[in-house]
Every structure is written in C-alpha cells, then in structure tokens.
Design a protein around this motif. Structure first.
Motif, PDB file in Angstrom:
ATOM      1  N   ASP A  39      -5.209  -2.518   4.750  1.00 45.83           N
ATOM      2  CA  ASP A  39      -4.601  -3.154   5.910  1.00 45.83           C
ATOM      3  C   ASP A  39      -4.438  -2.132   7.036  1.00 45.83           C
ATOM      4  O   ASP A  39      -4.040  -0.981   6.783  1.00 45.83           O
ATOM      5  CB  ASP A  39      -3.231  -3.748   5.561  1.00 45.83           C
ATOM      6  CG  ASP A  39      -3.339  -5.085   4.870  1.00 45.83           C
ATOM      7  OD1 ASP A  39      -4.417  -5.699   4.940  1.00 45.83           O
ATOM      8  OD2 ASP A  39      -2.346  -5.525   4.259  1.00 45.83           O
ATOM      9  N   GLY A  71      -8.156  -5.404   6.696  1.00 47.47           N
ATOM     10  CA  GLY A  71      -7.318  -6.603   6.777  1.00 47.47           C
ATOM     11  C   GLY A  71      -6.755  -6.881   8.154  1.00 47.47           C
ATOM     12  O   GLY A  71      -5.551  -6.709   8.391  1.00 47.47           O
ATOM     13  N   THR A  74      -4.260  -9.843   7.256  1.00 44.48           N
ATOM     14  CA  THR A  74      -3.139  -9.443   6.403  1.00 44.48           C
ATOM     15  C   THR A  74      -2.325  -8.314   7.039  1.00 44.48           C
ATOM     16  O   THR A  74      -1.135  -8.166   6.775  1.00 44.48           O
ATOM     17  CB  THR A  74      -3.648  -9.021   5.011  1.00 44.48           C
ATOM     18  OG1 THR A  74      -4.844  -8.230   5.152  1.00 44.48           O
ATOM     19  CG2 THR A  74      -3.970 -10.238   4.166  1.00 44.48           C
ATOM     20  N   ASP A  79       2.030  -6.278   3.613  1.00 44.72           N
ATOM     21  CA  ASP A  79       2.062  -6.319   2.159  1.00 44.72           C
ATOM     22  C   ASP A  79       3.459  -5.906   1.686  1.00 44.72           C
ATOM     23  O   ASP A  79       3.929  -4.825   2.015  1.00 44.72           O
ATOM     24  CB  ASP A  79       1.004  -5.360   1.614  1.00 44.72           C
ATOM     25  CG  ASP A  79       0.879  -5.419   0.095  1.00 44.72           C
ATOM     26  OD1 ASP A  79       1.704  -6.094  -0.545  1.00 44.72           O
ATOM     27  OD2 ASP A  79      -0.040  -4.789  -0.437  1.00 44.72           O
ATOM     28  N   TYR A 169       1.824 -13.351   1.254  1.00 47.96           N
ATOM     29  CA  TYR A 169       0.794 -12.329   1.396  1.00 47.96           C
ATOM     30  C   TYR A 169      -0.204 -12.369   0.244  1.00 47.96           C
ATOM     31  O   TYR A 169      -1.419 -12.251   0.443  1.00 47.96           O
ATOM     32  CB  TYR A 169       1.437 -10.935   1.481  1.00 47.96           C
ATOM     33  CG  TYR A 169       0.433  -9.814   1.623  1.00 47.96           C
ATOM     34  CD1 TYR A 169       0.063  -9.339   2.876  1.00 47.96           C
ATOM     35  CD2 TYR A 169      -0.177  -9.240   0.504  1.00 47.96           C
ATOM     36  CE1 TYR A 169      -0.871  -8.321   3.009  1.00 47.96           C
ATOM     37  CE2 TYR A 169      -1.115  -8.231   0.628  1.00 47.96           C
ATOM     38  CZ  TYR A 169      -1.457  -7.775   1.879  1.00 47.96           C
ATOM     39  OH  TYR A 169      -2.388  -6.771   2.002  1.00 47.96           O
ATOM     40  N   LEU A 172      -2.838 -14.898   0.727  1.00 49.13           N
ATOM     41  CA  LEU A 172      -3.833 -14.502   1.724  1.00 49.13           C
ATOM     42  C   LEU A 172      -4.858 -13.552   1.109  1.00 49.13           C
ATOM     43  O   LEU A 172      -6.062 -13.664   1.357  1.00 49.13           O
ATOM     44  CB  LEU A 172      -3.157 -13.829   2.921  1.00 49.13           C
ATOM     45  CG  LEU A 172      -2.304 -14.733   3.815  1.00 49.13           C
ATOM     46  CD1 LEU A 172      -1.643 -13.905   4.910  1.00 49.13           C
ATOM     47  CD2 LEU A 172      -3.157 -15.840   4.421  1.00 49.13           C
ATOM     48  N   GLN A 173      -4.384 -12.612   0.284  1.00 51.92           N
ATOM     49  CA  GLN A 173      -5.332 -11.689  -0.335  1.00 51.92           C
ATOM     50  C   GLN A 173      -6.187 -12.408  -1.378  1.00 51.92           C
ATOM     51  O   GLN A 173      -7.362 -12.066  -1.571  1.00 51.92           O
ATOM     52  CB  GLN A 173      -4.619 -10.488  -0.965  1.00 51.92           C
ATOM     53  CG  GLN A 173      -5.584  -9.349  -1.242  1.00 51.92           C
ATOM     54  CD  GLN A 173      -4.913  -8.089  -1.731  1.00 51.92           C
ATOM     55  OE1 GLN A 173      -5.040  -7.742  -2.905  1.00 51.92           O
ATOM     56  NE2 GLN A 173      -4.212  -7.401  -0.852  1.00 51.92           N
TER      57      GLN A 173
END
Length: 421
Positions: A39, A71, A74, A79, A169, A172-173
């Motif tokens: 990220d 990312g 993200t 995170d 999160y 999303l990952q």
C-alpha cells in the motif's frame, strides 16, 4: 520438492503455507503467476517491505511470472494489521504521488521485460470505479462477519476499536486476489506474516466465486528479527528507506555493513541472491575470521547494488574508505555531506575572522582553549582531511568545501561538520 521451494526452505523464507503439498505439485508441473502487494502509505518503501518482494523475485528467477500490486485503492483505506488505532486517511493526490514513488523502486527489483516479465498493477483500476451495491452484493455477501471477526488483524483491534472502513479492508484485498486470479491467472499470493488473514480471506473469496475446484495458494514470509531483540530496519536516525533522498546510498550501505555476526548469515539468506555455496563459505568466515567482516561487506555490496545500482555502490565504498582513513580530500562536497549526515554539526555565522582555536571551543569540539591548542599542537586536528598544527590558524574561504561547510576531525574517528550562514 521443487528446487525453488527447497531453496526457500533452506533460506528460512517460508513461514506459513495454505497448501504446501498442492503448491509443490503445481510448481513441479507448471510456471505460475503470483503476486505480492504494497500500500502506498508513503512515497517510498523501507527495508521492512523488501523481504516479500525479494521472495517474489526468486520465483521470477525460476521462470514464474510476478505480479506486483500497488494498492492505490487500499492505500486510501488503511490496513488495520499491526496497528492499535486508525490510520490517518490520505488524499487521492497523496496516494497517487506515493504510487509513482513505489513504482520506481519496484522497477529496480523486478525484470519488466522478457518471457516471464513482471506485471505492475494498481487495485484502484478495479476498486476505484466500483459502486457500493456491487461491493455488497458481489463480494461482501461471500465473506461472513464471524469469519472476519476470527481474523487476528480484526480481533486484535476489537478492544481498542475499529471502524467499518478498516474492518472491510480484508474484503478489498480479497477482491484483489480474485481479480488477479480471474484476469491474470494468478494462483498465489505472497506476503509478510501479518498478511496471513488477508491472504486466506482472498482464497475464501476465490473459492466462493470461482468454485470449489479453484486452485490458489498463499504463503507468508517470517518477520525479520535481530539477535539482540531490537527492531530490524531501524536506526537512531529512523527507518532505512529505499529512496536515496530519504536514506543516502552511503547510509544504506552502512546499515548492512554494520550487521552483527549473529545476524549476517540470516540476512545473506533472506535478502541476497547469492548461491548456497557462497553463503556457506561466508558463514565459515564469520566463525573463523570474524574480524575480516567478509560476510558484512558482501551483504552491504549486494544490497546497495540491487537497490541503488553499481555507481551508487562505488560511491558508498569510496566514502566509507575515505572516512575510515581520514583522507577525505578526494571526496566531493555531496559525498562528504552523505557520509557526515549524522555527525555533530555547528552553524557558524560568517563575519569577523575566526581562529581555529576559537572555532573548536565554540563548536564544542574541544572543551577549552587550552585543550584546543594542545589538540592542534599534537596533530590531533584536521581540516577537510589535512592536519593543522598551527595554533594561530585563521579560518578562511580556502577551508570551506563548496563554500558551504568545513569538516573538522579530532583524533582518529571523531568528525564534526561546520556549516556557514
């Protein structure tokens, strides 16, 4: 077992695997695509980011295709892993700027040309335009709340609090893994040990959306630790960045060359691409002739060359040798500035003539004028690498490097930087 997996195990790079047997069988039969992400929380990575990406590069060296994910989406969320509180949200402009910085560094590590050339991706490409209904219906529906609550990255934050933003999160990952699996036939994700929960959520998403027969794998890399218990990658002046402006190549080189005997062999296995026989020979050198520090020099050279290139390595070695010998006359002002970034400094206001004795006292290089005179007479004081024995020496423009500063050395290793304004 494949040659690659055998090498990873010897190096101590495998911490967790979702299906060790299945992965070994797959790697024996075919070349795969696999990914690792970062990220853009800053405009540079630091050496704490390196190990998963260098492990990914090992796969490329064995013919597999690495997918490097930055990312952009993200990074706008944050995170929750390893954090006790919410991350400060960044603007889209900040994240975009950070993405560009990370891309340059990743291009230094991977080969982006050739048969199994690396692919650089940004998850903002598929998440940025996604509407809320699509997120909830197509993806959120596949991951249960109880499943997410059981993840360490979420459970560790329940007492202190976690927002719905950071709670999502991991989904999303998971979308990243599914998208790469679908669009680029990506069958594996690599990450640090703190990413285990995110990786397994991605595998769950693939299983739910692609079917039970979908084959995908996850692997985590161990946390890098130091034998003395202190945190790896940190110095008194802060993190060791890959950006040469934030951490100069000389400082980068010095970090590695100062590795402890107890750590250096592990670092050679983790971070370099040296063959097993070369590392084992250096291990013998650490045990039998530690004073030569061959392993440390090799580690510093390999890492500086990889991240900053051959010319930066040569410069770092030149600065190191000059500062060790005290012969800094051949160094440029820029090189001296790199090498003496963290030494004591004193800002001298220009105006009236200043004698060397007075300057030594004002800059706290010598505790008194009497001691300053003794130091000079005894040959313990050098200006820009040249010994001065005249106690009546008056500082002049000829003592300035690039018109900006003067380097004074007292004794063999104590350097001081005099700056002018």
């Amino acid at each position: 077992m494949s040659v690659l997996l055998d090498d990873l195990k010897w190096r101590g790079l495998i911490y967790q695997e979702t299906d060790a047997e299945g992965l070994a069988e797959t790697l024996e039969k075919e070349k795969i695509s696999l990914y690792c992400g970062v990220d853009p929380t800053a405009d540079s990575m630091h050496i704490g980011h390196l190990l998963p990406f260098l492990t990914l590069r090992r796969f490329q060296n064995h013919g597999h295709r690495p997918i490097v994910l930055v990312g952009g989406a993200t990074g706008l969320i944050g995170d929750p892993s390893g954090k006790k509180e919410e991350r400060k949200l960044q603007t889209l402009e900040q994240v975009d700027q950070n993405v560009q910085g990370l891309k340059k560094q990743l291009e230094q590590i991977f080969e982006f040309e050739g048969e199994n050339s690396a692919v650089l991706t940004n998850n903002f490409d598929w998440v940025g335009s996604m509407d809320l209904i699509t997120f909830l219906r197509d993806y959120g529906k596949n991951i249960g709340v109880n499943y997410m609550l059981a993840k360490d990255i979420v459970a560790s934050r329940l007492d202190t609090g976690i927002s719905f933003t950071e709670f999502t999160y991991t989904i999303l990952q998971a979308i990243d893994f599914y998208k790469l699996y679908t669009n680029l036939d990506c069958k594996m994700q690599i990450g640090g040990s703190d990413q285990w929960g995110n990786i397994t959520t991605g595998l769950e998403m693939i299983r739910k959306m692609a079917g039970e027969g979908a084959k995908a794998y996850g692997m985590t890399i161990p946390l890098v630790t130091k034998a003395d218990g202190t945190k790896f990658g940190k110095t008194e002046s802060g993190a060791i960045w890959l950006d040469p402006v934030k951490t100069s190549p000389y400082e980068f080189y010095q970090f590695w060359i100062n590795a402890a005997d107890a750590d250096v062999v592990k670092y050679l296995k983790y971070f370099t691409f040296l063959e097993r026989s070369e590392i084992e020979a250096l291990e013998v050198s650490v045990q039998e002739e530690p004073h030569l520090r061959k392993a440390q020099r090799t580690l510093a050279e390999e890492m500086t060359r990889l991240i900053h290139g051959e010319e930066a390595l040569k410069q770092a070695i030149r600065i190191t040798q000059a500062l060790f010998s005290g012969d800094i006359a051949e160094l440029s002002a820029n090189e001296i500035e790199q090498g003496l970034k963290d030494v004591p400094s004193y800002v001298h206001e220009e105006g009236e003539e200043t004698g060397l004795v007075e300057l030594l006292v004002a800059a706290k290089i010598s505790p008194s004028k009497r001691q300053a005179r003794e130091d000079i007479q005894n040959g313990a004081v050098s200006i820009n690498g040249e010994r001065v024995t005249d106690t009546q020496h008056v500082m002049s423009d000829s003592d300035k490097l690039d018109g900006r500063f003067t380097v004074i050395r007292r004794g063999k290793k104590k350097y001081y930087l005099i700056q002018y304004k």
